[in-house]
Structures are given as C-alpha cells and as structure tokens.
Design a protein around this motif. Structure first.
Motif, PDB file in Angstrom:
ATOM      1  N   TYR A 257      17.346  43.543  32.767  1.00 31.62           N
ATOM      2  CA  TYR A 257      15.924  43.469  32.235  1.00 31.62           C
ATOM      3  C   TYR A 257      15.352  42.241  32.100  1.00 31.62           C
ATOM      4  CZ  TYR A 257      11.693  45.015  29.800  1.00 31.62           C
ATOM      5  OH  TYR A 257      10.257  45.304  29.405  1.00 31.62           O
TER       6      TYR A 257
ATOM      7  N   HIS B 149       8.040  47.087  33.591  1.00 28.26           N
ATOM      8  CA  HIS B 149       7.963  48.383  32.923  1.00 28.26           C
ATOM      9  C   HIS B 149       8.073  49.466  33.907  1.00 28.26           C
ATOM     10  CE1 HIS B 149       7.929  51.531  29.745  1.00 28.26           C
ATOM     11  NE2 HIS B 149       6.607  51.902  30.451  1.00 28.26           N
TER      12      HIS B 149
ATOM     13  N   LYS C 126      11.136  51.480  33.736  1.00 25.84           N
ATOM     14  CA  LYS C 126      11.173  52.845  32.823  1.00 25.84           C
ATOM     15  C   LYS C 126      12.144  53.972  33.351  1.00 25.84           C
ATOM     16  CE  LYS C 126       7.232  54.451  35.024  1.00 25.84           C
ATOM     17  NZ  LYS C 126       5.762  54.737  35.047  1.00 25.84           N
TER      18      LYS C 126
ATOM     19  N   SER D 176      17.081  51.537  27.818  1.00 29.53           N
ATOM     20  CA  SER D 176      16.565  50.919  26.910  1.00 29.53           C
ATOM     21  C   SER D 176      15.368  49.939  27.165  1.00 29.53           C
ATOM     22  CB  SER D 176      17.859  49.915  26.311  1.00 29.53           C
ATOM     23  OG  SER D 176      18.858  50.542  25.923  1.00 29.53           O
TER      24      SER D 176
ATOM     25  N   ASP E 102      12.236  50.601  27.045  1.00 30.30           N
ATOM     26  CA  ASP E 102      11.131  50.784  26.052  1.00 30.30           C
ATOM     27  C   ASP E 102      11.276  49.734  24.800  1.00 30.30           C
ATOM     28  OD1 ASP E 102       9.365  52.412  27.723  1.00 30.30           O
ATOM     29  OD2 ASP E 102      10.303  54.216  26.441  1.00 30.30           O
TER      30      ASP E 102
ATOM     31  N   ARG F  23      11.225  46.224  26.097  1.00 26.27           N
ATOM     32  CA  ARG F  23       9.930  45.720  26.111  1.00 26.27           C
ATOM     33  C   ARG F  23       9.270  45.582  25.115  1.00 26.27           C
ATOM     34  NH1 ARG F  23       4.880  49.588  28.445  1.00 26.27           N
ATOM     35  NH2 ARG F  23       3.588  47.921  29.278  1.00 26.27           N
ATOM     36  N   GLU F  24       9.412  46.204  23.866  1.00 28.80           N
ATOM     37  CA  GLU F  24       8.857  46.067  22.612  1.00 28.80           C
ATOM     38  C   GLU F  24       9.436  44.734  21.948  1.00 28.80           C
ATOM     39  OE1 GLU F  24       6.210  46.564  19.542  1.00 28.80           O
ATOM     40  OE2 GLU F  24       6.345  47.433  21.448  1.00 28.80           O
TER      41      GLU F  24
END
Length: 489
Positions: free
Chosen positions: A264, A359, A363, A368, A370, A373-374
């Motif tokens: 990621y 994203h 996605k 994982s 999401d 990303r947060e």
C-alpha cells in the motif's frame, strides 16, 4: 540594560603579575578562576562534568546534543566546532552543521528505542518487488505512465543524505529573511560600527538554524516511510523509495500483514512519482508556492530587537531559544492570503489525487485498503513533532488541510470524465481546481467543459488557407515576373 553596547561584556584586565594576580581574591569573587556565577571561567556557557546544575552550562544547555558531555578529551573538538560556527560565511543556514546534527539525531534512534540500520538484500528485494507490483496496479487507475526509473530501499541516514537539497530549497528563503532582519533592527548610524556584531549574529543565526533544521530532519527521518510523505518531491527524480525500518514501525500496531502494508505504501510512493515525473511544471509550482508564501512572512522585529539588544556572545543559546519560540508572523495582506491559499490548495490537490488513485487501485486487491487509507489520512492531517518544528522555524505547516475534499473531487472527476479527462487537468496549472472549487466540487465536475475541437478545426483551416495563399502568391509573382521579362524582350 548594561553599559556595554549590545550586551557585550568587556574582558577582565590581565593582571600585571600574571598568575599571581589571579590569586589575589582568595574568596573566589566575580573574577575568580573557580567558575563562580559572575566569573568568565566558562565563557561559552558549555557544561563540564561535575558542574553545578545551576551554572551557565547546566543540563538545560541546548548545545549538549552537539558537544556531548565535554570531558577533557572533547575540549579541543568542542572549541574547534565553536570556531567553525562563528566563522561560518555561507548562506542563511549552515547546512554542513544541519547534516551533521541530522546524522547524529538519526544515530541516537527514535523514542521507541529503534536504531537505524543498513538495509539488507532481502528488504531491498522486497521493496523492489512491491514497487514493481504497485506500478502494475496503477496502470489501470491513471492515464499517467510510470514515473520511477528505479526502486530503492533507504536507511534513515540515506534518507537524510538524499533529501537535504530539497530542504535547502524550502528553508533558505525564510532563513534569509532572518539574516536580513538581524541587520535591519539596528539604527543606520550604528550599523557601520556594529559590522562585526552583525557578522557574528548572522553566523550564529546560520548555525542555530542549521542545528534546529538538522534536529528536525533527523527526527523526521525516523517517521517517514518514503520520499514523498509530505507531498513534496524530496528525493532525486525518478527514485521511488521506501524506508523498510519505518515501514515496519508504521504497521507495528495495525494488525495488518507487513507485505500488505509495504504494498500500500509502495502504491502511494509510485503514484507520487508518476505525478511529479509527468507533470513537469508541478515541482517548481509547489516549491514556488512555498517561496511565495515565505516572501510574505515578516520577522517579529520586537522579539528580534530584544535578542540583538541583549545578545551576549558568552550565551549563544539565546538565538536558539528565540528560534524555538518562533519569530515569524504571516502578513495579513490579500497577497499573503492568496499565496497561502495557493499553497494549501496545491498540496491538497496532490495528496487528494494520490489518495483517490491509490484507493481505486487497492480497494479490490487489498483487504485492509480502507483501514490503511484512513490511517494515512489521519497521519497526514495531524503531522508529527518534526513537522511542528518546521512550522515554528519557517512559519509554515506543510499539511494538506483539505485532503478529503480534494480526494472526493478527483473521484467525482473520474466518474464524470474518465481517467484521461481527470488526469488531463494536470496539463496546465490554470486548469486545476481552485480553493473555491473544493468548496463546490459538484459545480466544478459538472460545469460545461470547454470544447477545443472546433477551435482546432478552424485554426487548422486558417493555417491551411495561409499556406495555399502563400503558394498562390508565389505563382502569381512568378507569372508577373515572367510577363515582365517577355515584355522586355
């Protein structure tokens, strides 16, 4: 205020009878050699082992990180470094000192006790593979081709070395204002007389800036996971970089596999590289926005006058304390507000585009995505201690305040115009959304797009007509000349 100009104390008179004169005050008065409070036995405020905590070189001495414990074996090196500090005649920041302090800070390790380490072959191979896969995934999420010519795995020390040129470009404009202000706060009639003082102040200012910037860079080296964490291209062009040690620390408490986290973060680094590689004006636009904002920052001359008026060369930490407290005040002018808006919008657009593109690529592939990303959004929005230090030193927070708004806008543009239509906005800065567009993203996304195809057709026909007309005129001229020749004959 003391009778001595600018707070300088005159040196004690040398006793005529040499060492005997120093022993005339058995009570250990202000001129004794025993290091009493009023004495000059410790003229630079450096602490010595066994010195009282309340002495001029106690535990709070800000030079402790630079000079260490100063045992007798260190004295020569300490005074040599002090001489280098006072004799510095370079730019507004002593970058040699900044590099030295940054490397020292890195070698001390982070607060959790993690020490820097060289990157091994296995980690290097893992980063290269993650970057290769990230670039493959991004091909379906953006029309911009790969921007990385190589994938590298850096230690923290290597990150410091690779990013120093970019930090110099960011910090020098503001530091230059401080150096100029140091001379401006003195009355004109005093500036000629105070030439050596101004030179010393600027040398000390460059050294203090170097020390503080070096400290902040060293701390930041323990936090960043790549070369584009703050939204600016800090590393060499074309080098997509990750710091394996920091990647591991980042994911330690997330409950996500190391491979997924690495991939990621590689997606984010690779997306930044695509943007900076294929939008040739973007780097200068971002750095120019920082410099434009810096030009509108004014130095708090009241605070600086206090420092200059009371500056004592036996306590050079006064300048450092002033820098730590911050001496910058953004001017409340329309120009400065516009400069800040341009910078914040530019940072938000870069980070929002990367967020949206990554994203989309992750996605359906990473379970994982999401959560990661947060986590990255919150981390980017809050900043760390090092970023707060930069905010104090250069009067600017390099954080995308409107990252979420920008990300939503880019995602909406993808739905409405496709990848080519969205990424085509990067062709020129005037085509990008503005701060007001972030307030009304739907209005920007759905407003009527300019259709240049008809203009292209008309311009093409006009150009063709000019070419044909030119050819016709040439033939006519030739015929005319020919006729004239015939007549002459």
């Amino acid at each position: 205020m003391s009778d001595s100009p600018f707070g300088f104390g005159l040196p004690p008179e040398e006793p005529e009878n040499g060492d005997e004169g120093k022993k005339k005050d058995p009570a250990g008065g202000g001129q004794d050699s025993g290091g009493g409070q009023g004495g000059p036995a410790n003229p630079f405020g450096f602490g010595f082992p066994g010195a009282g905590a309340g002495g001029p070189g106690g535990a709070d001495n800000p030079f402790a990180a630079m000079f260490g414990s100063l045992n007798p074996n260190d004295l020569g090196a300490a005074f040599q470094q002090l001489g280098q500090m006072l004799s510095y005649e370079g730019g507004p920041v002593n970058w040699d000192m900044a590099k030295q302090i940054a490397r020292q800070t890195v070698s001390q390790g982070t607060q959790d006790g993690t020490k820097d380490a060289s990157v091994g072959p296995a980690e290097r191979s893992a980063v290269e593979e993650a970057m290769r896969l990230a670039d493959l995934w991004l091909d379906g999420s953006t029309s911009l081709p790969s921007g990385a010519t190589s994938a590298v795995a850096w230690s923290r020390a290597e990150w410091v070395e690779a990013t120093l040129p970019a930090w110099q470009q960011l910090v020098d404009p503001v530091a230059e204002r401080v150096g100029t202000a140091m001379g401006d706060v003195l009355p004109d009639e005093m500036q000629a007389m105070a030439g050596p003082l101004i030179g010393m102040m600027r040398s000390m200012g460059g050294a203090m800036f170097g020390q503080q910037i070096g400290q902040a860079i060293g701390v930041l080296a323990g936090e960043v996971v790549g070369s584009t964490d703050i939204g600016l291209p800090l590393g060499p062009a074309g080098k997509a970089a990750l710091l394996p040690l920091n990647v591991e620390a980042f994911g330690r408490d997330l409950g996500v596999s190391k491979d997924e986290i690495r991939l990621y973060l590689a997606l984010r680094e690779a997306a930044h590289q695509r943007l900076f590689a294929h939008v040739p004006w973007l780097r200068s636009h971002l750095f120019g926005a920082v410099e434009g904002y810096a030009r509108g920052i004014k130095v708090d001359t009241t605070k600086l006058e206090d420092v200059v008026g009371q500056f004592d060369p036996t306590h050079p930490e006064q300048l450092q304390e002033a820098l730590q407290q911050g001496m910058f005040q953004p001017e409340d002018t329309p120009e400065q507000k516009a400069a800040l808006a341009r910078l914040e919008t530019a940072l938000a657009l870069v980070e929002g585009w990367v967020d949206a593109v990554v994203h989309d690529a992750a996605k359906n592939r990473l379970t994982s995505a999401d959560a990661l990303r947060e986590t990255l959004r919150r981390r980017r929005a809050s900043g760390g201690p090092a970023e707060q230090t930069f905010a104090t030193l250069i009067g600017l927070e390099l954080r995308p305040r409107r990252l979420r708004d920008a990300s939503r806008l880019w995602a909406s543009l993808t739905d409405a115009r496709g990848l080519d239509g969205r990424d085509g906005l990067w062709e020129h800065p005037d085509m990008l959304p503005t701060a007001s567009d972030l307030d009304d993203p739907d209005g920007f996304v759905h407003h009527e797009q300019l259709d240049f195809s008809e203009w292209d057709r008309m311009l093409g026909e006009a150009a063709q007509g000019r070419r044909e007309g030119g050819e016709g005129n040439g033939d006519s001229d030739s015929d005319s000349d020919s006729g004239k020749d015939d007549t002459d004959k």
